[in-house]
Design an enzyme around this catalytic site. Structure first.
Site, PDB file in Angstrom:
ATOM      1  N   GLU A 123       0.824  -1.219   0.000  1.00 21.16           N
ATOM      2  CA  GLU A 123       0.000   0.000   0.000  1.00 21.16           C
ATOM      3  C   GLU A 123       0.856   1.266   0.000  1.00 21.16           C
ATOM      4  O   GLU A 123       0.485   2.274  -0.610  1.00 21.16           O
ATOM      5  CB  GLU A 123      -0.922  -0.023   1.221  1.00 21.16           C
ATOM      6  N   ILE A 130      -2.748   7.179   1.214  1.00 22.04           N
ATOM      7  CA  ILE A 130      -4.124   6.919   0.738  1.00 22.04           C
ATOM      8  C   ILE A 130      -4.303   5.414   0.501  1.00 22.04           C
ATOM      9  O   ILE A 130      -3.528   4.816  -0.244  1.00 22.04           O
ATOM     10  CB  ILE A 130      -4.415   7.668  -0.585  1.00 22.04           C
ATOM     11  N   LYS A 199       4.080   3.611 -10.522  1.00 22.97           N
ATOM     12  CA  LYS A 199       2.928   3.411  -9.632  1.00 22.97           C
ATOM     13  C   LYS A 199       1.681   3.071 -10.449  1.00 22.97           C
ATOM     14  O   LYS A 199       0.883   2.214 -10.070  1.00 22.97           O
ATOM     15  CB  LYS A 199       2.674   4.671  -8.805  1.00 22.97           C
ATOM     16  N   GLY A 297       6.587  11.414   1.997  1.00 21.65           N
ATOM     17  CA  GLY A 297       7.048  11.838   3.316  1.00 21.65           C
ATOM     18  C   GLY A 297       7.105  10.665   4.281  1.00 21.65           C
ATOM     19  O   GLY A 297       6.474   9.627   4.065  1.00 21.65           O
TER      20      GLY A 297
HETATM   21  N1  HSE Z   1       9.131  10.388  -4.613  1.00 19.26           N
HETATM   22  C1  HSE Z   1       7.823   9.901  -4.347  1.00 19.26           C
HETATM   23  C2  HSE Z   1       6.826  11.018  -4.572  1.00 19.26           C
HETATM   24  C3  HSE Z   1       7.747   9.395  -2.941  1.00 19.26           C
HETATM   25  O1  HSE Z   1       7.255  12.181  -4.601  1.00 19.26           O
HETATM   26  O2  HSE Z   1       5.645  10.756  -4.728  1.00 19.26           O
HETATM   27  C4  HSE Z   1       6.462   8.688  -2.621  1.00 19.26           C
HETATM   28  O3  HSE Z   1       6.279   7.548  -3.415  1.00 19.26           O
END
Ligand code: HSE
Length: 418
Positions: A123, A130, A199, A297
């Site tokens: 997740e 989220i 992603k 974060g």
């Molecule tokens: N580098 C990624 C972002 C970290 O800024 O979304 C979180 O996956």
């Protein structure tokens, strides 16, 4: 694993996410989860935890029979894949936040879950805090998912917000994103859209049962966006966002890509600022639903790992229902997109590739047009991301094959050509 069993964790990585998890677990004793060992690459680095917790020998974790869960939050995708494979084969459940590894090794990761019958939960790898994966798996467990539009990268959203609202320049905004622990160690992964498309690749699996290598999904980042584009956006009352989207077309196939897009001020995604992420799901009967939360974060990402750990106590597994229990959907490139393109010189723009051009502005140094392109053109050619050219999708960008003739006739009539 019964509901009261202690989770004994072997943690790989003690960076932004790993250390975040360590701290979060100290504040959640009710979870009955403790870290037995942490494997790190660099033993010289000062760590905010007792020295005896650390090792550089991965086998101390992978071969320890007491450790029943491996949490893997390292940077490099190939070592991450090795750790995950060995852990699953050694009978351990795995929680991972390595989006690049998951995207690039998706078929193998799926195969390993089948082979070993262990849980692999991730997740934290998409949209950090989220709960998007579990919702796609469990709640949208049907074929009524019409579309998903999402901001899945916190750093680029942070940079766009800081540049266009707080008037920082790109380098300052990026530096801040790095200092706050949002950006990847190699920030071009964020800026050029690789992180977002990685992603998107596995979110498409949970949403639609699509298993596609990220190389095969059309994407771009925010590196080509120019100040002039932001001015046009302001004139038209739009924001610019890096948007990942997937839409089921009338032919039953799915259009999917990650590209910068003009977003209307009343769109849910316009509300998503800084390192926040947002996901707008459109489904039959429910219409639109909006998920919103911190997308990068230390603690927001650790909170998703924590939730996966908690789910392991009741042996939760992704079933990949859209892939194994329904007929998986297929990707298609057979549609059109309405785009804004800004450029330095007409010679860089293959005008003949456009179905039609609705607007053109050639009077300034920086010229731009709005027109309709076959999506295949973005897939097959690169002119739209070279020579300082910037392509941004219009708000409702996707035009289906069945609509194109009607719209073309109308646009030619408006232009006084027929
Ligand atoms: N580098 C990624 C972002 C970290 O800024 O979304 C979180 O996956």
């Amino acid at each position: 694993m019964d509901a009261h069993k202690q989770l004994t964790i072997g943690l790989f990585g003690f960076g932004v996410v790993g250390e975040g998890l360590y701290k979060v677990l100290q504040q959640t004793p009710s979870l009955k989860a403790s870290i037995k060992k942490v494997c790190i690459k660099n033993p010289e680095k000062k760590r905010n935890a007792p020295a005896e917790l650390f090792t550089t020998d991965k086998n101390e974790l992978l071969n320890d029979p007491d450790i029943n869960v491996i949490v893997e939050v390292i940077n490099e995708s190939e070592p991450a894949f090795e750790i995950v494979s060995t852990a699953l084969k050694n009978g351990k459940d795995v929680v991972s936040a390595s989006k690049k590894m998951i995207a690039e090794h998706l078929p193998e990761v799926l195969g390993l879950q089948k082979l070993t019958d262990r849980s692999f939960l991730c997740e934290a790898a998409a949209c950090a805090s989220i709960p998007v994966i579990r919702n796609l798996e469990e709640y949208y467990d049907n074929d009524l998912l019409h579309s998903i539009k999402a901001i899945v990268n916190g750093s680029t959203n942070f940079i766009l917000t800081k540049m266009f609202e707080d008037k920082l320049d790109f380098q300052q905004a990026l530096l801040l994103a790095q200092q706050l622990g949002f950006a990847e160690s190699d920030p071009t992964l964020d800026v050029e859209g690789y992180d977002a498309v990685n992603k998107w690749a596995f979110l498409l699996t949970h949403a639609y049962g699509i298993v596609e290598h990220p190389d095969r999904i059309v994407f771009n980042g925010i590196q080509n966006i120019q100040a002039g584009d932001a001015n046009v956006a302001t004139e038209k009352h739009y924001d610019i966002k890096l948007v990942a989207q997937a839409k089921k077309l009338q032919n039953g196939k799915v259009a999917a890509f990650v590209l910068p897009q003009f977003v209307k001020h009343d769109d849910h995604l316009a509300f998503v600022k800084n390192e926040y992420n947002g996901v707008v799901i459109e489904s039959g009967f429910a219409d639109k639903q909006f998920f919103y939360g911190k997308g990068a974060g230390s603690f927001p990402t650790a909170s998703a790992v924590l939730s996966d750990l908690s789910a392991l106590r009741y042996q939760y597994k992704y079933e990949y229902k859209k892939l194994y229990h329904h007929k998986p959907q297929e990707l298609t490139n057979d549609f059109y997109v309405r785009v804004y393109v800004s450029f330095d010189d007409w010679k860089f723009i293959p005008k003949e590739k456009f179905e039609w051009i609705e607007e053109w502005h050639a009077e300034t140094d920086r010229k731009y047009l709005v027109g309709v392109l076959p999506f295949e053109e973005l897939r097959n050619n690169r002119w739209w991301r070279e020579n300082n050219t910037s392509l941004i999708l219009s708000p409702d960008a996707v035009i289906e094959d069945v609509e194109i003739r009607k719209l073309k006739k109308k646009s030619l009539e408006l232009a006084g050509i027929v």
